[in-house]
Design a protein around this motif. Structure first.
Motif, PDB file in Angstrom:
ATOM      1  N   ILE A 112       0.250  -9.718  -2.128  1.00 49.94           N
ATOM      2  CA  ILE A 112       0.214 -11.193  -2.050  1.00 49.94           C
ATOM      3  C   ILE A 112      -0.986 -11.747  -2.814  1.00 49.94           C
ATOM      4  CG2 ILE A 112      -0.013 -13.154  -0.452  1.00 49.94           C
ATOM      5  CD1 ILE A 112       1.504 -11.354   1.614  1.00 49.94           C
ATOM      6  N   SER A 113      -2.059 -10.984  -2.791  1.00 46.44           N
ATOM      7  CA  SER A 113      -3.254 -11.417  -3.504  1.00 46.44           C
ATOM      8  C   SER A 113      -2.941 -11.549  -5.011  1.00 46.44           C
ATOM      9  CB  SER A 113      -4.350 -10.382  -3.277  1.00 46.44           C
ATOM     10  OG  SER A 113      -5.580 -10.985  -3.313  1.00 46.44           O
ATOM     11  N   VAL A 157      -2.573   0.590  -4.191  1.00 48.84           N
ATOM     12  CA  VAL A 157      -1.903  -0.689  -3.940  1.00 48.84           C
ATOM     13  C   VAL A 157      -1.080  -1.069  -5.167  1.00 48.84           C
ATOM     14  CG1 VAL A 157      -2.270  -3.160  -3.538  1.00 48.84           C
ATOM     15  CG2 VAL A 157      -3.683  -1.488  -2.340  1.00 48.84           C
ATOM     16  N   ILE A 179       0.881  -1.192   0.000  1.00 49.70           N
ATOM     17  CA  ILE A 179       0.000   0.000   0.000  1.00 49.70           C
ATOM     18  C   ILE A 179       0.908   1.228   0.000  1.00 49.70           C
ATOM     19  CG2 ILE A 179      -1.949   1.152   1.103  1.00 49.70           C
ATOM     20  CD1 ILE A 179      -2.622  -1.538   2.452  1.00 49.70           C
TER      21      ILE A 179
HETATM   22 FE1  SF4 Z   1      -0.860  -6.077   1.540  1.00 48.29          FE
HETATM   23 FE2  SF4 Z   1      -2.180  -8.427   1.733  1.00 48.29          FE
HETATM   24 FE3  SF4 Z   1      -3.529  -6.116   1.523  1.00 48.29          FE
HETATM   25 FE4  SF4 Z   1      -2.143  -7.040  -0.592  1.00 48.29          FE
HETATM   26  S1  SF4 Z   1      -3.951  -8.005   0.350  1.00 48.29           S
HETATM   27  S2  SF4 Z   1      -2.211  -4.917   0.147  1.00 48.29           S
HETATM   28  S3  SF4 Z   1      -0.369  -7.969   0.479  1.00 48.29           S
HETATM   29  S4  SF4 Z   1      -2.183  -6.762   3.240  1.00 48.29           S
END
Ligand code: SF4
Length: 402
Positions: free
Chosen positions: A237-238, A231, A225
């Motif tokens: 990670i997603s 983002v 972020i």
């Molecule tokens: Fe970070 Fe996980 Fe949110 Fe992606 S989903 S911005 S890796 S906390």
């Protein structure tokens, strides 16, 4: 069902009954839409016009220019296209934006050998489940309003800024983690749309604020972020475990932790979710309906063919990264958990998996766990793929030093 019917029975004959162009019917249409959508199980309902989503398009342009879309082809399309509902349906006049909770409850503790699955993917494939209801909703609208409606139904991965449309339709506001947050329900909800050629009175745009809270930014393990609402997909990670078709960069692998599919961390810490998340009422999204909260790492690593993969995960969102992608993720989790019981399955991947992506990540995991130097050395000798061989050599040196 026949509610609020105007001008006679429902008909599918084009041109016989058309939506009337005054403010009154537009307002009444909204009432009907709200009532039927809630009856169909959608907790959130809002309407916006089919005019271009100007603000969303501009944000997207800046994000794309910074290279943050990674390899997501559909998010690299021109902003003019993604921000204009009429590019999807020329005759569209309104966007009915809908939200349904997928929240299945708290994530149980990792049993020790599990790859964690993001909550939205515990149950059945939401695309199919939601689309079926959208088609049903459209039929009921036609019947209730007594007119033929040209409509297109969407949920996720459509060439449209769905969250921007939903925000303008009043479903929520953009949080610092870039999720759409509904002040009364949090952010664990799917967004879906019906684009219709019907004039419907729009809702006011969604409002709300994160205040001074920065928990999502602080919690994100990879620093994805970059600014409030921005983002970087390449670090998320997603994205890395789902949309990414290539390797997970070596520097990020340890940060993936036990996430085998997706990541919920920035939503888990959000105070709106902690206080307001509502358990889903759709049985299709429950853990029992699909893969559930954890994958057994050793079992997934033993899947060697596409047919077997389909048999195991068909009808769930877990097919999205493909067999090689999901095995890649499970290798990374095995390495991070130092999962000794996964070593035979990792060695199996190293020796006989058809995908270099899997062989290379299996080598990395074995290097992290240690004790498989002979296997790594033999595999490095046999390996023809240069990237894969390099991974094996690096793993060997890591295992030897470790
Ligand atoms: Fe970070 Fe996980 Fe949110 Fe992606 S989903 S911005 S890796 S906390």
């Amino acid at each position: 069902m026949r509610l609020y019917t105007r001008g006679g029975p429902a008909t599918h004959a084009p041109g016989i009954l058309e939506a009337v162009e005054t403010a009154e019917p537009a307002r009444e249409h909204r009432k009907v839409v709200e009532e039927l959508a809630r009856a169909a199980g959608f907790e959130l309902v809002g309407v916006t016009s089919a005019e271009p989503l100007a603000g969303g398009g501009e944000r997207l342009r800046r994000w794309q220019e910074a290279g943050m879309a990674g390899e997501m082809g559909y998010m690299r399309r021109p902003p003019e296209l993604l921000s204009d509902p009429r590019r999807l349906q020329k005759s569209a006049r309104s966007v009915i934006s809908l939200g349904v909770s997928y929240y299945p409850g708290e994530h149980p503790e990792n049993p020790g050998d599990g790859g964690r699955v993001a909550r939205y993917a515990w149950g059945r494939d939401y695309h199919r489940v939601i689309k079926e209801r959208l088609f049903g909703l459209r039929r009921e609208l036609e019947e209730a309003l007594g007119c033929r409606i040209r409509a297109r139904a969407f949920t996720d991965a459509v060439p449209l800024l769905e969250r921007s449309a939903a925000q303008r339709a009043g479903l929520g506001f953009f949080g610092r983690n870039s999720c759409l947050i509904n002040p009364a329900m949090g952010s664990y909800f799917f967004i879906a749309e019906l684009l219709v050629d019907l004039k419907i009175e729009p809702n006011l745009p969604g409002e709300g604020t994160c205040g001074r809270c920065t928990r999502c930014i602080d919690r994100c393990p990879t620093g994805a972020i970059k600014a409030p609402g921005v983002v970087d997909a390449r670090l998320c990670i997603s994205y890395l475990t789902i949309e990414n078709r290539g390797e997970i960069p070596r520097s990020l692998r340890p940060l993936v932790g036990d996430w085998a599919f997706g990541c919920d961390l920035c939503q888990e810490v959000c105070p709106y979710n902690r206080r307001k998340a509502r358990k889903s009422r759709w049985p299709e999204f429950s853990a029992e309906a699909g893969a559930g909260p954890y994958l057994k790492i050793a079992e997934v690593l033993a899947i060697r063919s596409e047919e077997e993969f389909e048999r195991r995960f068909a009808g769930t969102p877990l097919t999205r990264p493909g067999r090689a992608g999901l095995l890649r993720n499970c290798c990374v989790v095995a390495g991070n958990l130092r999962l000794e019981e996964a070593v035979p399955a990792l060695v199996g991947c190293l020796r006989e998996d058809p995908s270099p992506l899997v062989r290379g990540h299996a080598a990395w995991a074995l290097g992290e766990i240690g004790g498989a130097e002979e296997e790594l050395s033999g595999a490095a000798h046999r390996e023809r793929d240069p990237w894969c061989r390099r991974e094996m050599e690096l793993a060997l040196s890591r295992a030897t030093v470790g």
